[in-house]
Design a protein around this motif. Structure first.
Motif, mmCIF file in Angstrom:
data_model
loop_
_atom_site.group_PDB
_atom_site.id
_atom_site.type_symbol
_atom_site.label_atom_id
_atom_site.label_comp_id
_atom_site.label_asym_id
_atom_site.label_seq_id
_atom_site.Cartn_x
_atom_site.Cartn_y
_atom_site.Cartn_z
ATOM 1 N N LEU A 51 -16.535 -9.265 -8.394
ATOM 2 C CA LEU A 51 -15.693 -8.214 -8.863
ATOM 3 C C LEU A 51 -14.284 -8.775 -9.092
ATOM 4 N N THR A 52 -14.011 -9.173 -10.346
ATOM 5 C CA THR A 52 -12.699 -9.722 -10.672
ATOM 6 C C THR A 52 -11.843 -8.601 -11.225
ATOM 7 N N ILE B 115 -5.798 -5.469 -9.794
ATOM 8 C CA ILE B 115 -5.438 -5.852 -8.429
ATOM 9 C C ILE B 115 -4.910 -7.286 -8.394
ATOM 10 N N LEU B 116 -5.616 -8.192 -9.076
ATOM 11 C CA LEU B 116 -5.299 -9.622 -8.933
ATOM 12 C C LEU B 116 -4.117 -10.079 -9.780
ATOM 13 N N GLU C 145 0.519 -22.526 -4.179
ATOM 14 C CA GLU C 145 -0.205 -21.717 -5.162
ATOM 15 C C GLU C 145 -1.481 -21.120 -4.537
ATOM 16 N N LEU D 288 -2.269 -17.230 -3.670
ATOM 17 C CA LEU D 288 -3.472 -16.603 -4.223
ATOM 18 C C LEU D 288 -4.267 -15.914 -3.109
ATOM 19 N N SER E 129 -2.526 -12.836 -2.163
ATOM 20 C CA SER E 129 -2.686 -11.744 -3.139
ATOM 21 C C SER E 129 -4.099 -11.162 -3.085
ATOM 22 N N TYR E 130 -5.084 -12.005 -2.804
ATOM 23 C CA TYR E 130 -6.462 -11.501 -2.656
ATOM 24 C C TYR E 130 -6.559 -10.527 -1.480
ATOM 25 N N VAL F 73 -4.727 -6.140 -0.499
ATOM 26 C CA VAL F 73 -5.297 -5.003 -1.226
ATOM 27 C C VAL F 73 -5.479 -3.850 -0.248
ATOM 28 N N GLN F 74 -5.092 -2.668 -0.693
ATOM 29 C CA GLN F 74 -5.209 -1.516 0.215
ATOM 30 C C GLN F 74 -6.677 -1.157 0.449
ATOM 31 N N GLU G 289 -13.005 -14.314 -6.059
ATOM 32 C CA GLU G 289 -12.291 -13.051 -6.283
ATOM 33 C C GLU G 289 -12.760 -11.950 -5.328
ATOM 34 N N ASP G 290 -13.957 -12.150 -4.751
ATOM 35 C CA ASP G 290 -14.486 -11.127 -3.844
ATOM 36 C C ASP G 290 -13.679 -11.002 -2.565
ATOM 37 N N ALA H 130 -10.863 -10.075 -2.542
ATOM 38 C CA ALA H 130 -10.154 -8.802 -2.719
ATOM 39 C C ALA H 130 -10.995 -7.633 -2.207
ATOM 40 N N ILE H 131 -12.322 -7.756 -2.337
ATOM 41 C CA ILE H 131 -13.195 -6.686 -1.823
ATOM 42 C C ILE H 131 -13.119 -6.681 -0.292
#
Lengths: 432, 112
Positions: free
Chosen positions: A279-280, A284-285, B51, B55, B58-59, B62-63, B82-83, B85-86
């Motif tokens: 899930l990109t 958010i990113l 960097e 990153l 930032s991942y 996330v709320q 990217e997961d 962020a999940i």
């Protein structure tokens, strides 16, 4: 001109200061644009005809391929699309959902498909079914709301029962809604499970799920002698007026993103480094400004592609363009989309279908569901994925009888399932 | 497996994968069962460029969001970078500290 730019920039930044409100406004903007286009292209001056055309859209069987701009005309089709986008955005706001890339992808996809299959009558049972599922499991509906939105891909099944059964009107509606609710109740569990089959390399995961659901439904129909007729309603001759609507719309989106990104494209190269695999979430990113630039850019490229190959801007192709634009907030970007489109185009000039015909142009637009393959493994694999997708997508529609509007999501899932182990073998990667 | 146990397992697997891909020299995971939640602390000796650190921040910045539960099957075994962020959607009281001189990364969190 500079003064106008400065004052517009100030207004935009003031709106942007409240991020959540701005994101919701940008979603409403798409709905309003489509609604306004629908009204200004005739509905405003002939409201009675608009209502009659909307009813025609609702009444016509919606399985693939049913172009609402041919069934009800431009005005009713865009009104239907705009209204659904506004309603679905409103639901997100009422549920207090944070607006993310998923929100853009789901609302814009619903809006796109509301030009050829989803309408204000047939989308609700799936939503109700998903809501019931979360109620029964005592889990918040917010957890599954996007499955419900994408799950409306199976809406033609509702219309098929509502207007196709040889029984009384009331019974038909009850049966159609019951079946839609029933399907909706099982979608979250199935969609979540199927994520692991293609490992996130097929962006239209619910499309893959609905493809399997549609296959089961079509199998039962055929087993009991019910025929699902092949349908191809495809309008032509609106390229000029629709280009004049879409190209300025997407240019405006880029312009807003550019202004909010301090009048630059800074960061876009970094955005393109993401593979795009589920899930990109670019909202958010990478933030809203770059996401808007990405959306507008790929919107223009998709529109120009349709025109360049001599195809038609109509319900299905604009549906494809809107889906590409929606998913540019959730994984698609120039680097991973272009190879797939190139692969489909190579297949299109060599296969037995017309380059500008529905089969090829829709495969090119919706085929970008496998864009993460290009993003992760490079352009060559992207071209191969596009080439393979083009053949697959023209062969799987029969299985679900057109009941699954996300036919490319179904085909894309199969392409990913077939291709990833092959790539794994060739690249000797064990982490796939 | 109960959902909270599955989340802990998958989140730790995903973070382990991320850190090992960045050539982590060592990695220790401590999971403590409190009354209503799991407390997790990951300590790793890993060299992260500015960097990469930004990153990762930032991942993980996330709320919490319910939709994270739906994408849970992707996390861990199947997940892409990217997961992460999940992951952040499923956690609370997430804290990340990186000591640039000793290259020690400490991530602590509770499962929602």
């Amino acid at each position: 001109m500079t003064k106008f730019l400065d004052s517009f920039s100030v207004v935009l930044k003031r709106l942007f200061s409240n991020r959540e409100r701005f994101k919701a406004l940008s979603l409403y903007f798409f709905g309003c644009s489509f609604l306004a286009f629908g009204l200004l292209s005739g509905g405003l001056w002939h409201p009675a005809k608009l209502v009659k055309d909307l009813f025609e859209i609702i009444r016509t069987p919606d399985y693939l391929l049913t172009d609402y701009t041919a069934v009800g005309g431009l005005s009713a089709a865009f009104f239907n699309s705009g209204a659904l986008m506004l309603l679905f955005t409103l639901i997100l706001r009422l549920l207090k959902m944070p607006i993310s890339g998923l929100s853009y992808a789901s609302v814009l996809t619903v809006g796109g498909f509301a030009l050829f299959g989803k309408n204000v009558f047939n989308v609700w049972p799936v939503l109700i079914g998903v809501a019931l599922y979360s109620l029964l499991r005592k889990e918040p509906i917010q957890r599954y709301i996007y499955v419900a939105y994408f799950g409306t891909a199976i809406s033609p099944l509702v219309s098929f029962f509502a207007f196709g059964l040889p029984v009384s009107s009331l019974l038909r509606f009850v049966v159609s809604y019951t079946i839609g609710i029933f399907v909706g109740m099982f979608l979250p569990s199935m969609a979540s499970y199927f994520l692991t089959l293609h490992k996130g390399y097929n962006l239209y995961n619910v499309g893959f799920t609905c493809g399997l659901v549609g296959t089961v439904a079509a199998a039962f129909f055929r087993a009991y002698g019910v025929q699902i007729p092949v349908q191809k309603i495809w309008s032509e001759g609106n390229n000029l007026v629709l280009s004049l609507f879409l190209l300025p719309l997407f240019s405006f989106v880029i312009f807003c993103g550019w202004l909010l990104n301090n009048r630059s494209l800074r960061g876009y190269r970094k955005l393109m480094k993401h593979s795009g695999r589920l899930l990109t979430d670019f909202v958010i990113l990478e933030g809203v400004p770059l996401t808007l630039i990405n959306m507008g850019l790929l919107g223009i490229i998709s529109t120009v592609y349709v025109l360049l190959i001599g195809s038609q801007l109509n319900g299905p192709t604009i549906g494809g363009i809107m889906t590409v634009v929606g998913f540019t907030a959730l994984g698609k970007h120039l680097r991973n989309v272009v190879p797939v489109i190139a692969g489909v185009t190579i297949a299109s000039v060599s296969n037995s279908y017309d380059l500008a015909g529905p089969n090829n142009v829709l495969a090119a637009l919706f085929g970008t569901t496998v864009a993460p393959i290009a993003g992760e493994f490079g352009a060559v694999w992207g071209v191969i994925a596009g080439f393979l997708h083009s053949a697959m997508v023209n062969n799987v529609g029969f299985l679900h009888g057109g009941f699954n509007l996300y036919n490319n999501g179904f085909a894309g899932g199969l392409v990913a399932i077939i291709l990833i182990p092959i790539i794994k073998a060739i690249h000797k990667r064990e982490d796939l | 497996m109960a959902l909270d146990k599955e989340i802990v397992t998958r989140v730790c697997a995903q973070l382990t994968k991320y850190l090992l891909e960045r050539s982590a020299e060592s990695l220790n995971i401590s999971i403590t069962k409190a009354k209503k939640y799991y407390e997790v602390r990951i300590v790793s000796k890993v060299f992260l460029k500015d960097e990469e650190l930004n990153l990762l921040k930032s991942y993980l910045n996330v709320q919490p969001q319910e939709v994270g539960y739906y994408y849970l099957p992707l996390i861990g075994e199947y997940g892409s970078e990217e997961d992460l962020a999940i992951i952040a959607m499923l956690l609370k009281e997430l804290d990340l500290n990186y000591d640039e001189s000793s290259h020690e990364l400490v991530i602590s969190f509770r499962v929602r």
